[in-house]
Design a protein around this motif. Structure first.
Motif, mmCIF file in Angstrom:
data_model
loop_
_atom_site.group_PDB
_atom_site.id
_atom_site.type_symbol
_atom_site.label_atom_id
_atom_site.label_comp_id
_atom_site.label_asym_id
_atom_site.label_seq_id
_atom_site.Cartn_x
_atom_site.Cartn_y
_atom_site.Cartn_z
ATOM 1 N N GLU A 107 0.841 -1.176 0.000
ATOM 2 C CA GLU A 107 0.000 0.000 0.000
ATOM 3 C C GLU A 107 0.885 1.238 0.000
ATOM 4 O O GLU A 107 1.942 1.251 0.617
ATOM 5 C CB GLU A 107 -0.868 0.021 1.266
ATOM 6 C CG GLU A 107 -1.890 -1.106 1.327
ATOM 7 C CD GLU A 107 -3.026 -0.883 0.337
ATOM 8 O OE1 GLU A 107 -3.640 -1.874 -0.073
ATOM 9 O OE2 GLU A 107 -3.270 0.264 -0.052
ATOM 10 N N GLN A 108 0.439 2.262 -0.664
ATOM 11 C CA GLN A 108 1.225 3.488 -0.679
ATOM 12 C C GLN A 108 1.029 4.254 0.611
ATOM 13 O O GLN A 108 -0.103 4.505 1.006
ATOM 14 C CB GLN A 108 0.779 4.356 -1.832
ATOM 15 C CG GLN A 108 1.411 3.958 -3.138
ATOM 16 C CD GLN A 108 1.699 5.174 -3.989
ATOM 17 O OE1 GLN A 108 1.029 6.164 -3.844
ATOM 18 N NE2 GLN A 108 2.672 5.096 -4.844
ATOM 19 N N PRO A 109 2.128 4.637 1.253
ATOM 20 C CA PRO A 109 1.959 5.493 2.440
ATOM 21 C C PRO A 109 1.519 6.888 2.012
ATOM 22 O O PRO A 109 1.603 7.242 0.837
ATOM 23 C CB PRO A 109 3.364 5.529 3.053
ATOM 24 C CG PRO A 109 4.281 5.225 1.913
ATOM 25 C CD PRO A 109 3.518 4.354 0.960
ATOM 26 N N PRO A 111 1.609 10.544 1.071
ATOM 27 C CA PRO A 111 2.725 11.291 0.498
ATOM 28 C C PRO A 111 3.169 12.407 1.435
ATOM 29 O O PRO A 111 2.357 12.993 2.146
ATOM 30 C CB PRO A 111 2.145 11.859 -0.801
ATOM 31 C CG PRO A 111 0.673 11.858 -0.596
ATOM 32 C CD PRO A 111 0.366 10.739 0.335
ATOM 33 N N PRO A 112 4.469 12.698 1.453
ATOM 34 C CA PRO A 112 4.945 13.790 2.301
ATOM 35 C C PRO A 112 4.467 15.123 1.737
ATOM 36 O O PRO A 112 4.137 15.227 0.551
ATOM 37 C CB PRO A 112 6.475 13.670 2.212
ATOM 38 C CG PRO A 112 6.723 12.924 0.945
ATOM 39 C CD PRO A 112 5.532 12.047 0.721
ATOM 40 N N LEU A 114 4.408 18.946 0.261
ATOM 41 C CA LEU A 114 5.251 19.613 -0.708
ATOM 42 C C LEU A 114 6.298 20.468 0.005
ATOM 43 O O LEU A 114 6.000 21.143 0.986
ATOM 44 C CB LEU A 114 4.413 20.515 -1.603
ATOM 45 C CG LEU A 114 3.566 19.812 -2.645
ATOM 46 C CD1 LEU A 114 2.688 20.815 -3.363
ATOM 47 C CD2 LEU A 114 4.439 19.098 -3.661
ATOM 48 N N ALA A 115 7.509 20.451 -0.516
ATOM 49 C CA ALA A 115 8.554 21.295 0.047
ATOM 50 C C ALA A 115 8.485 22.655 -0.633
ATOM 51 O O ALA A 115 8.254 22.763 -1.831
ATOM 52 C CB ALA A 115 9.917 20.662 -0.207
ATOM 53 N N VAL A 117 9.885 25.710 -2.367
ATOM 54 C CA VAL A 117 11.087 25.970 -3.162
ATOM 55 C C VAL A 117 10.961 27.359 -3.774
ATOM 56 O O VAL A 117 9.997 27.636 -4.472
ATOM 57 C CB VAL A 117 11.231 24.931 -4.293
ATOM 58 C CG1 VAL A 117 12.472 25.223 -5.128
ATOM 59 C CG2 VAL A 117 11.304 23.531 -3.703
ATOM 60 N N LYS B 111 -8.202 2.706 -6.561
ATOM 61 C CA LYS B 111 -8.350 3.138 -5.166
ATOM 62 C C LYS B 111 -8.491 4.648 -5.065
ATOM 63 O O LYS B 111 -9.247 5.166 -4.256
ATOM 64 C CB LYS B 111 -7.114 2.721 -4.362
ATOM 65 C CG LYS B 111 -6.987 1.241 -4.156
ATOM 66 C CD LYS B 111 -5.679 0.900 -3.467
ATOM 67 C CE LYS B 111 -5.386 -0.581 -3.630
ATOM 68 N NZ LYS B 111 -3.980 -0.881 -3.361
ATOM 69 N N ASP B 119 1.274 13.879 -7.044
ATOM 70 C CA ASP B 119 0.722 14.022 -5.703
ATOM 71 C C ASP B 119 1.594 13.303 -4.685
ATOM 72 O O ASP B 119 1.733 13.743 -3.552
ATOM 73 C CB ASP B 119 -0.697 13.421 -5.638
ATOM 74 C CG ASP B 119 -1.680 14.254 -6.437
ATOM 75 O OD1 ASP B 119 -2.726 13.713 -6.806
ATOM 76 O OD2 ASP B 119 -1.371 15.427 -6.699
ATOM 77 N N ALA B 120 2.154 12.175 -5.105
ATOM 78 C CA ALA B 120 3.082 11.458 -4.224
ATOM 79 C C ALA B 120 4.429 12.144 -4.389
ATOM 80 O O ALA B 120 5.302 11.685 -5.084
ATOM 81 C CB ALA B 120 3.156 10.000 -4.644
ATOM 82 N N THR B 121 4.549 13.292 -3.735
ATOM 83 C CA THR B 121 5.658 14.179 -4.065
ATOM 84 C C THR B 121 6.986 13.607 -3.643
ATOM 85 O O THR B 121 7.106 12.918 -2.652
ATOM 86 C CB THR B 121 5.444 15.513 -3.356
ATOM 87 O OG1 THR B 121 4.150 15.957 -3.686
ATOM 88 C CG2 THR B 121 6.464 16.532 -3.780
ATOM 89 N N ILE B 139 17.348 20.419 -4.316
ATOM 90 C CA ILE B 139 16.033 21.054 -4.356
ATOM 91 C C ILE B 139 15.584 21.232 -5.803
ATOM 92 O O ILE B 139 14.436 20.975 -6.164
ATOM 93 C CB ILE B 139 16.080 22.417 -3.625
ATOM 94 C CG1 ILE B 139 16.241 22.184 -2.127
ATOM 95 C CG2 ILE B 139 14.833 23.231 -3.914
ATOM 96 C CD1 ILE B 139 16.562 23.434 -1.355
ATOM 97 N N ARG B 218 2.967 27.402 -2.715
ATOM 98 C CA ARG B 218 3.777 26.520 -1.868
ATOM 99 C C ARG B 218 3.590 26.824 -0.402
ATOM 100 O O ARG B 218 3.344 27.909 -0.011
ATOM 101 C CB ARG B 218 5.242 26.671 -2.241
ATOM 102 C CG ARG B 218 5.498 26.189 -3.624
ATOM 103 C CD ARG B 218 6.967 26.055 -3.893
ATOM 104 N NE ARG B 218 7.144 25.395 -5.167
ATOM 105 C CZ ARG B 218 7.197 26.025 -6.332
ATOM 106 N NH1 ARG B 218 7.100 27.336 -6.356
ATOM 107 N NH2 ARG B 218 7.350 25.379 -7.445
#
Lengths: 228, 218
Positions: A107-109, A111-112, A114-115, A117, B111, B119-121, B139, B218
């Protein structure tokens, strides 16, 4: 619509640099793979095959040798053209393999986040000048694809004059084609095949200037004369 | 150990010592026979970097790459004895990868229909630092990957696969056609369209992402 613009190129160059695994990634993945191998299977050894499979492989490889050179190395061959010919005349057969059970894919954890920048740290590229008007819709390419393909087919068939003529016609009819790199690469190789080294050198220099990150022309007849 | 005998008195191109395919001369009464050995670990070492990058560029999130590749290499191990040399080893491996990556993406879409790979950054610490020389470069690389993934998501899967192999793996159209089991004409057409759409998407992105908008998002 021309080939990729400078902004697109800069983005691809930056992203390409970041996608490779580190040595630690490679080692960690190997540990996971070897621990998952069926018990009794050598983790550093080789897969086993039945006699029938071995014989079939022997027959296939001998047949391939009879039909032409058998390349055992990875696909980036040492042939003078990167348009590597298929090694057997039959179309490639998709390998058969079992479907991976869905549960095996973790399963995908979440997502963190956004950083942040700063914009000034984004890859920079010069703004394009007046962008060429997009050509016909993708559905009707007015011979764009057909001409490039015909030039490639002629080159592979050993008909360098025809390949060159088709490439030149494509350049006249579709100067801003999205397949310009493929066309120009074919042109360089056709000039080489015809022994026209001066023209080949000029064409290669133009190609490298226009497509600096392309590796389509890994080997040409004038490599030594054009700096990489 | 898989041994395949082949007559080596033809102009057989020998694999380099670092290749997965080693040629071991054996004593033979008449013609020299070479035993071609497929070594799973060598296959892994020779191709894992390509498979990793392809996985990434085909839309698998960084956090899922190891899971997907673990499955891929288990299938490779199970099927290595069936490799007949009709295509290159790299092509064969990519076929396995592509099948599992497509399954993975389909599973994710079922799913989470609106999930995109952007999105899964990519967090900064997930960016491999092999090719970066400091935090600024890391970066930049992370942001480039994030933007790229979002733009690639605008391509349909068929065009994305062709585009990724051409522009990120730098493969030629004939090589791509062999990899994907498609004819060359189809690949030319998809590549042409993919480049047009990607280029337009990049221009739109830069036009939208004016200085102020980018900062405030951001």
């Amino acid at each position: 619509m021309s080939d990729l613009g400078p902004q697109a190129r800069a983005l691809l160059d930056a992203a390409r640099r970041s996608a490779s695994p580190t040595p630690a990634d490679v080692a960690r993945l190997w540990d996971r793979v070897s621990e998952s191998l069926p018990s009794g299977a050598p983790s550093s050894g080789t897969a086993t095959a039945g006699v029938g499979t071995k014989i079939a492989m022997a027959i296939a490889i001998v047949a391939a040798i009879g039909g032409g050179a058998l390349l055992l190395a990875p696909s980036r061959s040492a042939s003078p053209m990167t348009f590597a010919a298929p090694r057997v005349s039959e179309p490639p057969v998709a390998p058969s393999f079992a479907r991976a059970p869905a549960s095996a894919i973790a399963e995908q954890p979440a997502p963190p986040p956004l950083a942040a920048v700063p914009v000034e740290q984004l890859p920079r590229a010069p703004l394009p000048r007046a962008a060429p008007v997009a050509s016909a819709s993708p559905a009707s390419d007015d011979g764009d694809v057909a001409l490039v393909r015909a030039a490639y087919v002629a080159l592979r068939a050993g008909d360098a004059p025809r390949a060159l003529a088709l490439a030149d016609e494509h350049a006249r009819r579709h100067p801003a084609s999205a397949l310009s790199a493929e066309r120009d690469a074919t042109r360089v190789l056709a000039l080489c095949a015809l022994g026209q080294r001066d023209q080949a050198r000029t064409a290669l220099q133009r190609f490298k200037k226009r497509f600096p990150s392309s590796s389509q022309l890994a080997r040409t007849c004038v490599d030594d004369e054009v700096p990489r | 150990m898989i041994r395949v005998t082949a007559r080596a008195d033809t102009h057989l191109r020998m694999a380099s010592s670092s290749s997965a395919l080693r040629v071991e001369p054996t004593a033979a009464p008449r013609a020299l026979e070479a035993a071609i050995v497929l070594d799973f670990k060598r296959v892994y070492e020779d191709h894992v970097a390509f498979m990793w990058r392809a996985c990434r560029h085909l839309g698998v999130a960084p956090s899922a790459i190891e899971d997907v590749l673990q499955e891929v290499f288990l299938v490779v191990h199970r099927r290595l004895g069936e490799f007949e040399g009709r295509s290159s080893l790299k092509t064969w491996l990519f076929g396995i990868l592509l099948h599992l990556v497509r399954n993975h993406r389909r599973s994710l879409r079922r799913k989470s229909p609106h999930l995109s790979s952007a999105d899964a950054t990519t967090a900064i610490e997930e960016i491999p630092n092999a090719d970066t020389s400091g935090p600024v470069e890391a970066i930049e690389a992370a942001e480039a990957m994030r933007v790229l993934e979002g733009l690639l998501d605008e391509l349909d899967d068929a065009r994305r696969e062709v585009f990724v192999l051409a522009e990120l793996e730098q493969m030629s159209v004939p090589e791509i056609a062999e990899m994907l089991g498609e004819n060359v004409n189809t690949v030319y057409g998809r590549l042409r369209t993919a480049r047009q759409r990607f280029d337009m998407a990049v221009r739109r992105h830069h036009a939208r992402c004016g200085l102020e908008r980018c900062r405030s998002s951001r």
